[in-house]
Design an enzyme around this catalytic site. Structure first.
Site, short mmCIF file in Angstrom:
data_model
loop_
_atom_site.label_atom_id
_atom_site.label_comp_id
_atom_site.label_asym_id
_atom_site.label_seq_id
_atom_site.Cartn_x
_atom_site.Cartn_y
_atom_site.Cartn_z
N ILE A 110 0.84 -1.33 0.05
CA ILE A 110 0.06 0.05 -0.10
C ILE A 110 0.70 1.24 0.00
O ILE A 110 0.60 2.30 -0.84
CB ILE A 110 -1.05 -0.20 1.11
CG1 ILE A 110 -1.96 -1.05 1.04
CG2 ILE A 110 -1.57 1.31 1.34
CD1 ILE A 110 -2.88 -1.34 2.21
N ARG B 225 -4.54 -0.10 11.06
CA ARG B 225 -5.28 -0.75 12.15
C ARG B 225 -5.33 0.15 13.31
O ARG B 225 -4.27 0.92 13.53
CB ARG B 225 -4.67 -2.08 12.67
CG ARG B 225 -4.93 -3.28 11.68
CD ARG B 225 -6.23 -3.57 11.61
NE ARG B 225 -6.56 -4.68 10.70
CZ ARG B 225 -6.61 -4.50 9.27
NH1 ARG B 225 -6.68 -3.35 8.82
NH2 ARG B 225 -6.62 -5.74 8.60
N GLU C 193 -13.24 -0.32 17.23
CA GLU C 193 -14.13 -0.12 16.24
C GLU C 193 -15.19 -1.26 15.92
O GLU C 193 -16.18 -1.07 15.38
CB GLU C 193 -13.39 0.00 14.53
CG GLU C 193 -12.71 -1.24 14.11
CD GLU C 193 -11.92 -1.00 12.84
OE1 GLU C 193 -11.08 -0.19 12.72
OE2 GLU C 193 -12.07 -1.87 12.15
N HIS D 259 -13.46 2.27 8.32
CA HIS D 259 -12.52 0.97 7.89
C HIS D 259 -13.10 0.74 6.30
O HIS D 259 -13.29 -0.47 6.18
CB HIS D 259 -12.63 -0.25 8.76
CG HIS D 259 -11.51 -0.93 8.62
ND1 HIS D 259 -11.04 -1.51 9.54
CD2 HIS D 259 -10.71 -1.37 7.29
CE1 HIS D 259 -9.76 -2.21 9.16
NE2 HIS D 259 -9.78 -2.26 7.83
P1 NAI Z 1 2.47 -5.21 3.36
O1 NAI Z 1 2.69 -6.43 4.31
O2 NAI Z 1 2.81 -5.28 1.98
O3 NAI Z 1 3.39 -4.14 3.79
C1 NAI Z 1 3.51 -3.99 5.34
C2 NAI Z 1 4.80 -3.25 5.79
O4 NAI Z 1 5.08 -2.82 7.17
C3 NAI Z 1 6.13 -4.32 5.32
O5 NAI Z 1 7.09 -3.69 4.36
C4 NAI Z 1 6.56 -4.60 6.68
O6 NAI Z 1 8.02 -4.71 6.50
C5 NAI Z 1 6.50 -3.21 7.43
N1 NAI Z 1 6.56 -3.52 9.00
C6 NAI Z 1 6.26 -4.56 9.80
N2 NAI Z 1 6.50 -4.43 10.87
C7 NAI Z 1 6.90 -2.92 11.05
C8 NAI Z 1 7.41 -2.05 12.09
N3 NAI Z 1 7.37 -2.58 13.34
N4 NAI Z 1 7.63 -0.71 11.75
C9 NAI Z 1 7.76 -0.41 10.45
N5 NAI Z 1 7.42 -1.25 9.37
C10 NAI Z 1 6.95 -2.39 9.58
O7 NAI Z 1 0.98 -4.90 3.72
P2 NAI Z 1 0.06 -3.93 3.08
O8 NAI Z 1 -0.73 -4.62 1.96
O9 NAI Z 1 0.74 -2.60 2.35
O10 NAI Z 1 -1.09 -3.56 4.21
C11 NAI Z 1 -0.60 -2.53 5.48
C12 NAI Z 1 -1.59 -2.68 6.42
O11 NAI Z 1 -2.61 -2.19 5.95
C13 NAI Z 1 -2.17 -4.13 6.77
O12 NAI Z 1 -1.39 -5.00 7.73
C14 NAI Z 1 -3.60 -3.60 7.22
O13 NAI Z 1 -3.50 -3.65 8.69
C15 NAI Z 1 -3.77 -2.37 6.70
N6 NAI Z 1 -4.95 -2.48 5.55
C16 NAI Z 1 -6.00 -1.58 5.77
C17 NAI Z 1 -7.17 -1.45 5.02
C18 NAI Z 1 -8.32 -0.63 5.24
O14 NAI Z 1 -9.41 -0.80 4.60
N7 NAI Z 1 -8.21 0.35 5.87
C19 NAI Z 1 -7.04 -2.48 3.83
C20 NAI Z 1 -6.02 -3.29 3.67
C21 NAI Z 1 -4.95 -3.44 4.62
#
Ligand code: NAI
Length: 321
Positions: free
Chosen positions: A152, A225, A254, A286
């Site tokens: 994202i 989140r 939420e 959300h």
């Molecule tokens: P992704 O897995 O591609 O990216 C997550 C990134 O966070 C990775 O690069 C990882 O290395 C990094 N990360 C992990 N722990 C960390 C830390 N302690 N400090 C800094 N970076 C850290 O996931 P994506 O697809 O980009 O989604 C991210 C989050 O967005 C999801 O985990 C989900 O909670 C949330 N999300 C929310 C949605 C909504 O409708 N509001 C929809 C889809 C996802």
């Protein structure tokens, strides 16, 4: 006999997208509106797979009962799995429903807050055409601090580059994304946007202490989140003007509210009510993921995950400890 999938927390739009994709699979789909929890887990007796979303509970006890009921697979129709205990049952997820949807929505929150479009809309509807209090800033040349640079965030960075914004101050010189320490990010960012998963390391990442390190008037955006932010610390920051604005698509408590029409009831969560009272805060339910393309991808990936499991194929999207 058809493989049976029970959906919890399901909405009409879920049913529409899953029914459409299921024409190619022929699974038996059962939809339940309630969130999965200990009270309704009994509905999963004799079911092969259970499909849940972000606000269902699949803690250790629920997982134990799912397994006891004969459920073989827990299929998350979302990316995050912070609500799931990963012991005792196979879990699959949808790692990318549409990173574009969430990235574009994140920018929508930034622009709405910065240029105060919701407030301007309420005003003109009421015949008030004054600009007082609607002053924004150029996004051009400002610094965006992105925490977590996964699927994202990468799309988000590409969009913000179009504005002439820089993920951090070195970017202007180097023309590429530069990773920086959290302290430096807090110190230098005009907008901070959260895109890391919720884990033990990231829970309450945004708290009194981290807020104290931020620029005065910082904008905070959370489409990750709810529990990435300590909400009471955010409220204090908003009250003492350290935080200039906040765009929240997620909230730590939420599950009682989001996705439900509660307009005929009073809000008995004082923290949520306080957040909703600020004119420089946007709370949405959300919905960052919520595009036609994302719903189609969610249904396609979830049903493919379930078919792969059924056919003992390698599970591309399995979530492991
Ligand atoms: P992704 O897995 O591609 O990216 C997550 C990134 O966070 C990775 O690069 C990882 O290395 C990094 N990360 C992990 N722990 C960390 C830390 N302690 N400090 C800094 N970076 C850290 O996931 P994506 O697809 O980009 O989604 C991210 C989050 O967005 C999801 O985990 C989900 O909670 C949330 N999300 C929310 C949605 C909504 O409708 N509001 C929809 C889809 C996802």
């Amino acid at each position: 006999m058809a493989y049976t999938i029970a959906f919890f927390g399901s909405k009409p739009y879920d049913e529409a997208s899953f029914n459409e994709k299921n024409s190619g699979y022929g699974f038996e789909l059962r939809y339940y509106k309630g969130h999965l929890n200990l009270n309704n887990v009994i509905l999963t007796q004799g079911v092969d797979a259970v499909c849940i979303f972000v606000n269902d509970t699949a803690d250790a006890e629920v997982i134990r009962q799912l397994a006891a009921n004969g459920v073989k697979l827990l299929a998350l129709r979302c990316a995050g799995y912070n609500n799931v205990d990963l012991n005792g049952i196979t879990v699959v997820r949808v790692p990318a429903s549409s990173p574009y949807a969430v990235a574009e929505y994140t920018v929508a929150l930034m622009l709405s807050l910065n240029r105060k479009i919701p407030r301007a809309t309420w005003r003109t509807r009421d015949g008030n055409f004054s600009l007082h209090g609607l002053l924004g800033f150029d996004m051009y040349g400002k610094t965006a601090g992105i925490i977590g640079t996964g699927k994202i965030a990468k799309k988000l960075i590409a969009i913000l580059r179009g504005f002439g914004m820089y993920p951090d101050y070195n970017f202007a010189r180097e023309h590429q994304v530069v990773y920086t320490t959290l302290d430096e990010l807090y110190r230098s960012s005009d907008i901070i946007s959260l895109h890391c998963p919720l884990t033990e390391q990231t829970r309450y990442l945004i708290n009194d202490y981290s807020i104290s390190k931020m620029k005065d008037g910082v904008m905070i955006i959370n489409t990750g989140r709810g529990q990435l932010i300590h909400t009471n610390a955010l409220i204090e920051g908003l009250k003492n003007k350290k935080i200039g604005s906040a765009g929240l698509d997620v909230y730590e408590e939420e599950s009682e509210y989001f996705y439900e029409d509660r307009s005929d009831k009073i809000i008995d969560d004082d923290t949520l009510a306080r957040l909703l009272s600020f004119n420089n805060v946007i709370v949405t339910s959300h919905q960052a993921f919520f595009t036609r393309e994302a719903l189609a991808n969610i249904a396609a990936t979830t049903l493919m995950n379930i078919k792969d499991f059924m056919e003992h194929k390698k599970l591309e999207n399995e979530v492991r400890l």
